[in-house]
Design an enzyme around this catalytic site. Structure first.
Site, PDB file in Angstrom:
ATOM      1  N   HIS A 129       0.944  -1.358  -0.064  1.00 36.47           N
ATOM      2  CA  HIS A 129       0.095  -0.015   0.027  1.00 36.47           C
ATOM      3  C   HIS A 129       0.668   1.188   0.015  1.00 36.47           C
ATOM      4  O   HIS A 129       0.636   2.181  -0.746  1.00 36.47           O
ATOM      5  CB  HIS A 129      -0.603  -0.189   1.219  1.00 36.47           C
ATOM      6  CG  HIS A 129      -1.708   1.282   1.427  1.00 36.47           C
ATOM      7  ND1 HIS A 129      -3.286   1.080   1.087  1.00 36.47           N
ATOM      8  CD2 HIS A 129      -1.610   2.400   1.917  1.00 36.47           C
ATOM      9  CE1 HIS A 129      -3.623   2.505   1.256  1.00 36.47           C
ATOM     10  NE2 HIS A 129      -2.818   3.086   1.733  1.00 36.47           N
ATOM     11  N   GLU A 130       1.745   1.173   0.717  1.00 40.80           N
ATOM     12  CA  GLU A 130       2.623   2.578   1.077  1.00 40.80           C
ATOM     13  C   GLU A 130       3.397   2.815  -0.210  1.00 40.80           C
ATOM     14  O   GLU A 130       3.783   3.698  -0.578  1.00 40.80           O
ATOM     15  CB  GLU A 130       3.575   2.344   2.235  1.00 40.80           C
ATOM     16  CG  GLU A 130       2.862   2.391   3.554  1.00 40.80           C
ATOM     17  CD  GLU A 130       1.951   3.781   3.948  1.00 40.80           C
ATOM     18  OE1 GLU A 130       2.093   4.706   3.158  1.00 40.80           O
ATOM     19  OE2 GLU A 130       0.843   3.467   4.259  1.00 40.80           O
TER      20      GLU A 130
END
Ligand code: TQI
Ligand code: CA
Ligand code: ZN
Ligand code: ZN
Length: 172
Positions: A129-130
């Site tokens: 996600h990051e």
């Protein structure tokens, strides 16, 4: 649907080989080799969908992207908050900083399910996600997408969905 960060920042077209360094690990009990393997798998999911390539470097000064574990106030104005709440944050292109909250009960699963212990957070899921944020994606309204803004604790979500792939392929 996927979104971009405001202003649409991205890594420029002549930067398709990006290097990352894991620079701050003293605040986590996960060993160095495991961290390297987890982040390599997370970056590989995005490189498989784009012309981007990622390689780990031991040299922070060579790195486009720096990854570290920090507790509480760590000097960037975005203090971490202890267990749960904010898990991690990443800055938009081409800043490259990716910080993880050292207070989380991080789990580095080796491909199987995340541990079901209370409050456990799957490191690879958060990393995938990051990295989307590091590349310039904002949040998605598609619930199954990696870039959806919430995840249930104790779950593992590491496969890019069609929405994530369409989002990143619109940029790279
Ligand atoms: N961290 C937030 C995130 O990365 C930070 C954030 C809040 C943010 N608002 C934002 C980043 C707007 C960009 C734009 O989304 S978090 C998840 C998820 C977080 C959350 O700790 O809440 C993951 C980090 F999606 F699972 F809830 C990683 Cl995977
Ligand atoms: Ca936290
Ligand atoms: Zn930070
Ligand atoms: Zn996010």
């Amino acid at each position: 649907l996927y979104t971009y960060f405001p202003g649409g920042p991205m890594w420029p077209p002549f930067r398709r080989d990006l290097k990352y360094a894991i620079v701050a690990t003293s605040a986590t009990s996960i060993d160095r080799a495991t961290l390297s393997a987890v982040f390599a798998r997370a970056f590989a999911r995005w490189s498989a969908a784009t012309t981007l390539q990622f390689a780990e470097t031991a040299s922070e000064s060579d790195a486009d992207i720096t990854i570290g574990f920090y507790a509480g106030d760590h000097g960037d104005g975005e203090a971490f908050d202890g267990p749960l709440g904010t898990l991690a944050h990443a800055f938009s292109p081409t800043d490259g900083r990716f910080h993880l909250d050292a207070a989380e009960a991080w789990v580095a699963a080796d491909g199987g399910d995340a541990s079901s212990s209370p409050g456990a957070v799957d490191l690879e899921s958060v990393a995938v996600h990051e990295i989307g944020h590091l590349l310039g994606l904002g949040h998605s309204s598609v619930q199954d997408a990696i870039m959806y803004p919430t995840i249930r604790t104790g779950t593992r979500k590491v496969e890019l969905q069609t929405d994530d792939v369409e989002g990143i392929q619109s940029m790279y």
